[in-house]
Design an enzyme around this catalytic site. Structure first.
Site, short mmCIF file in Angstrom:
data_model
loop_
_atom_site.label_atom_id
_atom_site.label_comp_id
_atom_site.label_asym_id
_atom_site.label_seq_id
_atom_site.Cartn_x
_atom_site.Cartn_y
_atom_site.Cartn_z
N CYS A 191 36.98 49.38 -22.79
CA CYS A 191 37.65 48.67 -21.68
C CYS A 191 37.73 49.47 -20.38
CB CYS A 191 39.05 48.28 -22.11
SG CYS A 191 39.06 47.42 -23.69
N LYS A 195 44.88 40.97 -15.75
CA LYS A 195 44.26 41.71 -16.87
C LYS A 195 43.51 42.94 -16.34
CE LYS A 195 42.28 43.18 -20.45
NZ LYS A 195 42.90 43.81 -21.58
N1 SAJ Z 1 43.22 58.56 -21.90
C1 SAJ Z 1 43.40 59.73 -21.16
N2 SAJ Z 1 44.63 60.01 -20.67
C2 SAJ Z 1 45.70 59.19 -20.91
C3 SAJ Z 1 45.52 58.01 -21.65
C4 SAJ Z 1 44.26 57.71 -22.14
O1 SAJ Z 1 42.45 60.49 -20.94
O2 SAJ Z 1 46.80 59.54 -20.44
C5 SAJ Z 1 41.88 58.20 -22.40
C6 SAJ Z 1 41.80 57.98 -23.90
O3 SAJ Z 1 41.65 59.18 -24.60
C7 SAJ Z 1 40.59 57.08 -24.00
C8 SAJ Z 1 40.66 56.23 -22.74
O4 SAJ Z 1 41.54 56.93 -21.85
O5 SAJ Z 1 39.39 57.83 -23.97
C9 SAJ Z 1 41.17 54.83 -22.97
O6 SAJ Z 1 42.27 54.81 -23.86
P1 SAJ Z 1 43.54 53.86 -23.66
O7 SAJ Z 1 44.49 54.10 -24.75
O8 SAJ Z 1 44.06 54.00 -22.29
O9 SAJ Z 1 42.93 52.40 -23.68
P2 SAJ Z 1 42.14 51.45 -24.71
O10 SAJ Z 1 40.76 51.26 -24.16
O11 SAJ Z 1 42.26 51.86 -26.13
O12 SAJ Z 1 42.98 50.10 -24.52
C10 SAJ Z 1 43.23 49.59 -23.22
C11 SAJ Z 1 44.71 49.23 -23.16
N3 SAJ Z 1 45.10 48.95 -21.78
C12 SAJ Z 1 46.19 49.53 -21.22
O13 SAJ Z 1 46.88 50.33 -21.81
C13 SAJ Z 1 46.51 49.12 -19.85
C14 SAJ Z 1 44.97 48.05 -24.08
O14 SAJ Z 1 46.31 47.59 -23.94
C15 SAJ Z 1 44.01 46.89 -23.75
O15 SAJ Z 1 44.21 45.80 -24.61
C16 SAJ Z 1 42.60 47.39 -23.93
O16 SAJ Z 1 42.39 48.48 -23.00
C17 SAJ Z 1 41.64 46.24 -23.64
O17 SAJ Z 1 41.09 45.68 -24.61
O18 SAJ Z 1 41.51 45.83 -22.48
#
Ligand code: SAJ
Length: 462
Positions: free
Chosen positions: A286, A232
């Site tokens: 997260c 995880k």
């Molecule tokens: N972000 C970037 N660049 C990217 C992708 C995201 O700057 O290329 C930023 C987003 O804008 C945001 C942050 O990263 O500020 C996090 O966004 P995210 O979409 O990566 O993640 P979360 O927090 O919404 O959800 C994540 C997910 N994990 C993965 O994709 C590995 C989700 O599947 C998990 O269930 C969740 O964390 C969790 O609860 O752990």
């Protein structure tokens, strides 16, 4: 409204549902914590026929559930909750009122934040264990879904439950770690479709808990508890490190006068390269903390890629403020007498969730610099102490500068001509998400600064 994808999912599941529901009708499940993860969990199991009690310490959440109201913006969840509350399969309850004695399965979905020193704060988990521990009886199931530091199952959850129940995990009751993997905005879809990891405290627990989750999830992968804990954290740490790499590339490209998006796009055409997107910072519940949960479980291992990645991502909001200041200097404008409009306070696109959003730091710093800061977010109510406008055009009116923080769909088709007309002379755009067409903006007379591009005019486009 249900999105089409979620609707399809439910329609396909509905014929199977009647049969499965009949089998599950006598199973009583208690979900501890009814937030972003707990409520979808409770509603989906209720829909599969379980008698589900969704517990929460917040009375307003309990009241909302029982009235079939969902306040978070999660496609399909409102309909799912309402349907199951009306059918009598789902009810909300405060922890004090709950009678847990006849529960067959407990699923713990409480928050596991880090404190100011980035150390895991397991106090909510502790409280949940304390509450259910004496109610764990023979043949019962306990599942932890929250993200935790490795070894939490073996060192905290198992011994605590054994002590409180007087029973042995694995032989008297079944215990497993089944981490949630659902992203806000796609919770139902990802819960059902995404493979669910089930890490048993021993193989029999893994088997029994996997069977439980197969009533809702299409794919379940069995493993041991410790491996599931690490897996995880690997997922979110991988994403955080990858984004940090993209962000460092952005900083490098700004100095080189190269557009980082084009460089990443070209690099990603290689079959084994997949660089993520740079941005104004990494937020949400997260990614900003899970890498610290991973690190917290071991001694320093000599190199700290994970920590440096966190530092790079934490630096990005500062870089946005730096771009704002640079733009004001270039335009001979004074930040102290300016009006700055922030587009987006949610931590990512199309969600209503402001948790650990980079907007918080950026707004705070701009206010400290004595700018008048106004915000607009079509999904999120949080304003982080700035004035909140009710429309994009309202916040653009009289503004010197627009700062794009969140890549909401609504911001991807800005009417730049109209916005320019409303803004003060020599208008500035700081694009933290690279969603504004820089050439169009410059042609209309904006000064455009983008993450991973810098000032548009310093490039060789013109
Ligand atoms: N972000 C970037 N660049 C990217 C992708 C995201 O700057 O290329 C930023 C987003 O804008 C945001 C942050 O990263 O500020 C996090 O966004 P995210 O979409 O990566 O993640 P979360 O927090 O919404 O959800 C994540 C997910 N994990 C993965 O994709 C590995 C989700 O599947 C998990 O269930 C969740 O964390 C969790 O609860 O752990």
């Amino acid at each position: 409204m249900l999105s089409r994808k979620v609707k399809d999912l439910h329609q396909r599941a509905s014929s199977k549902r009647a049969g499965v529901a009949r089998q599950n009708r006598n199973m009583r499940m208690v979900v501890v914590g009814s937030g972003y993860v707990g409520l979808p969990t409770a509603a989906l199991f209720a829909d599969a026929g379980f008698q589900v009690t969704a517990l929460d310490i917040k009375p307003e959440i309990v009241k909302d559930i029982n009235e079939g109201i969902v306040k978070t913006h999660e496609p399909g969840l409102d309909e799912l909750v309402l349907r199951n509350v009306r059918a009598g399969r789902l009810k909300g309850m405060s922890e004090i009122d709950a009678d847990l004695g006849s529960t067959n399965a407990f699923v713990i979905c409480v928050q596991t934040p880090t404190d100011k020193l980035k150390r895991p704060d397991l106090s909510f988990l502790d409280g949940a264990l304390q509450m259910i521990g004496t109610n764990v009886k023979k043949e019962r199931i306990v599942v932890l879904g929250s993200t935790v530091p490795p070894q939490t199952m073996l060192r905290l959850v198992k011994p605590r439950l054994e002590l409180l129940s007087g029973l042995k995990a694995g032989s008297d009751f079944y215990l497993a770690y089944a981490p949630e993997r659902i992203a806000p905005g796609k919770a139902l879809e990802e819960f059902v479709r995404g493979p669910r990891l089930v890490g048993g405290i021993e193989p029999n627990s893994a088997r029994i808990v996997a069977k439980l989750f197969r009533t809702v999830c299409k794919r379940v992968l069995e493993t041991d508890a410790l491996t599931a804990e690490v897996a995880k954290l690997v997922e979110n740490t991988f994403r955080d490190v990858n984004i940090a790499f993209a962000n460092q590339l952005a900083l490098i490209c700004e100095q080189l006068g190269v557009d980082v998006l084009e460089a990443i796009r070209l690099a990603n055409t290689h079959p084994r390269v997949n660089v993520h997107m740079p941005g104004p910072g990494v937020g949400g519940p997260c990614l900003p903390k899970d890498p610290y949960l991973l690190l917290s479980s071991v001694e320093y291992v000599g190199y700290d890629l994970v920590k440096v990645a966190r530092q790079i991502n934490d630096f990005m909001p500062k870089h946005v403020v730096k771009l704002v200041l640079q733009a004001f200097i270039d335009a001979s404008k004074d930040v102290r007498t300016s009006k700055i409009a922030i587009l987006g306070t949610a931590y990512k696109a199309n969600v209503d969730d402001p948790r650990l959003s980079p907007a918080a730091y950026i707004i705070d710093q701009l206010k400290r610099l004595r700018a008048e800061v106004v915000v607009y977010d079509p999904h999120c109510d949080e304003s982080f102490g700035a004035k909140r406008g009710s429309s994009l055009l309202e916040v653009a009116k009289g503004a010197d500068c627009l700062v794009v923080i969140t890549d909401h769909t609504e911001f991807k088709s800005l009417n730049l001509q109209e916005i320019k007309r409303l803004m003060k002379s020599k208008p500035i755009i700081i694009d933290g998400r690279r969603i504004v067409d820089c050439q169009t903006a410059e042609n209309l007379g904006f000064s455009y600064y983008g993450i991973g591009l810098g000032h548009m005019r310093s490039q060789e486009y013109a």
